[in-house]
Motif scaffolding. Structure first.
Motif, PDB file in Angstrom:
ATOM      1  N   ASP A 171       0.810  -1.233   0.000  1.00 34.51           N
ATOM      2  CA  ASP A 171       0.000   0.000   0.000  1.00 34.51           C
ATOM      3  C   ASP A 171       0.837   1.274   0.000  1.00 34.51           C
ATOM      4  N   ASP A 172       2.133   1.193   0.360  1.00 33.07           N
ATOM      5  CA  ASP A 172       2.959   2.409   0.395  1.00 33.07           C
ATOM      6  C   ASP A 172       3.037   3.072  -0.974  1.00 33.07           C
ATOM      7  N   VAL A 173       3.297   2.280  -2.002  1.00 33.94           N
ATOM      8  CA  VAL A 173       3.414   2.864  -3.339  1.00 33.94           C
ATOM      9  C   VAL A 173       2.091   3.471  -3.779  1.00 33.94           C
ATOM     10  N   ASP A 174       0.979   2.869  -3.355  1.00 36.33           N
ATOM     11  CA  ASP A 174      -0.325   3.340  -3.816  1.00 36.33           C
ATOM     12  C   ASP A 174      -0.709   4.658  -3.160  1.00 36.33           C
ATOM     13  N   PHE A 175      -0.345   4.842  -1.894  1.00 37.96           N
ATOM     14  CA  PHE A 175      -0.548   6.143  -1.264  1.00 37.96           C
ATOM     15  C   PHE A 175       0.384   7.188  -1.875  1.00 37.96           C
ATOM     16  N   GLY A 176       1.641   6.821  -2.102  1.00 36.84           N
ATOM     17  CA  GLY A 176       2.621   7.821  -2.485  1.00 36.84           C
ATOM     18  C   GLY A 176       2.725   8.121  -3.955  1.00 36.84           C
ATOM     19  N   ALA A 177       2.533   7.085  -4.817  1.00 42.82           N
ATOM     20  CA  ALA A 177       2.936   7.296  -6.207  1.00 42.82           C
ATOM     21  C   ALA A 177       2.123   6.542  -7.245  1.00 42.82           C
ATOM     22  N   ALA A 178       0.991   5.922  -6.884  1.00 42.12           N
ATOM     23  CA  ALA A 178       0.273   5.081  -7.850  1.00 42.12           C
ATOM     24  C   ALA A 178      -0.224   5.864  -9.056  1.00 42.12           C
ATOM     25  N   GLY A 179      -0.640   7.113  -8.856  1.00 42.22           N
ATOM     26  CA  GLY A 179      -1.087   7.921  -9.978  1.00 42.22           C
ATOM     27  C   GLY A 179       0.033   8.187 -10.959  1.00 42.22           C
ATOM     28  N   THR A 180       1.207   8.490 -10.446  1.00 43.13           N
ATOM     29  CA  THR A 180       2.386   8.711 -11.280  1.00 43.13           C
ATOM     30  C   THR A 180       2.799   7.429 -11.980  1.00 43.13           C
ATOM     31  N   VAL A 181       2.758   6.317 -11.251  1.00 38.08           N
ATOM     32  CA  VAL A 181       3.089   5.023 -11.847  1.00 38.08           C
ATOM     33  C   VAL A 181       2.167   4.726 -13.023  1.00 38.08           C
ATOM     34  N   ALA A 182       0.870   4.973 -12.852  1.00 41.50           N
ATOM     35  CA  ALA A 182      -0.086   4.722 -13.934  1.00 41.50           C
ATOM     36  C   ALA A 182       0.258   5.557 -15.166  1.00 41.50           C
ATOM     37  N   LEU A 183       0.687   6.789 -14.963  1.00 39.46           N
ATOM     38  CA  LEU A 183       1.105   7.634 -16.086  1.00 39.46           C
ATOM     39  C   LEU A 183       2.335   7.053 -16.778  1.00 39.46           C
TER      40      LEU A 183
END
Length: 239
Positions: free
Chosen positions: A18-30
């Motif tokens: 869940d850490d990546v999803d709180f911090g950076a999931a939107g950026t990762v999706a891009l």
């Protein structure tokens, strides 16, 4: 700072599911939408997470692994790796530095995203001891370990992993972000990823409203204006 065209492979190193999803999931999706290869490396299985004791630590670890795989799928990430360290007991040891350096040499990322290693006194939630330990170890693995052919010689002699230089690191959760990413187009996928962590968020009343308001506030801080969402990072050049 690296141009978009210079980022072809990204490694995200976090402490817990869940850490990546709180911090950076939107950026990762891009990144994924642009064809960037993204790998997740989770240091723990989150076996000490959750708010109820319906499962023992082993059961919780298994559950949280499956939740992270579902969350990764929501943003298009298929390469998810776990190191299996104990949740709540992570320290920035040489062993951890070696384990992260190994994956850096395997993945050969242009960019590493990880936790800020310092405590954030403005907002305490990102400053879990595991986060700070993983952030520090990841930075040490980036510089000097992964790029130094003399560091952890067993990685080369026994595993054939040549030295690799990561060109940039983005830190999440710190008090002084200096790079903002407009994630308005991927906010729904970020929410889907976060909601995959049922054991962690299902009990939180108004969770989606909280997430929307927090990342909308960051968009305002970034100057993107109303009706936008943003994630923030501190950029660390490594040259």
């Amino acid at each position: 700072m690296l141009a978009e065209s210079e980022i072809n492979r990204v490694l995200v190193v976090t402490a817990h599911p869940d850490d990546v999803d709180f911090g950076a999931a939107g950026t990762v999706a891009l990144f994924v939408d642009r064809g960037v290869q993204v790998t997740y490396l989770l240091v723990t299985d989150g076996d000490a997470g959750g708010n109820e004791r319906a499962l023992d630590n082993s059961g919780m670890a298994q559950l949280r692994r499956s939740e992270q795989l579902a969350a990764a799928k929501a943003v298009g990430v298929t390469d998810v790796r776990f190191l299996g360290y104990s949740d709540g007991r992570v320290t920035p040891t040489l062993e951890l530095r070696r384990d992260i350096a190994r994956v850096i040499r395997q993945v050969k990322p242009d960019l590493v995203i990880t936790h800020h290693p310092d405590r954030n006194y403005k907002f305490i939630a990102p400053s879990h001891p595991d986060h700070r330990a993983v952030g520090g170890a990841a930075l040490d693995a980036v510089y000097p370990d992964a790029r130094n052919p003399y560091a952890f010689p067993e990685l080369l002699k026994e595993e054939g992993l040549e030295a690799w230089t990561v060109r940039e690191v983005w830190l999440t959760g710190g008090p002084t972000p200096d790079h903002w990413v407009d994630i308005t187009a991927t906010m729904e996928r970020k929410l889907a990823a976060l909601q995959s962590h049922v054991s962690q968020v299902s009990h939180v009343e108004g969770f989606t409203d909280f997430v929307r308001s927090r990342f909308a506030a960051w968009a305002e801080q970034a100057g993107f204006g109303p009706d936008h969402y943003a994630e923030g990072f501190q950029v660390v050049p490594t040259a």
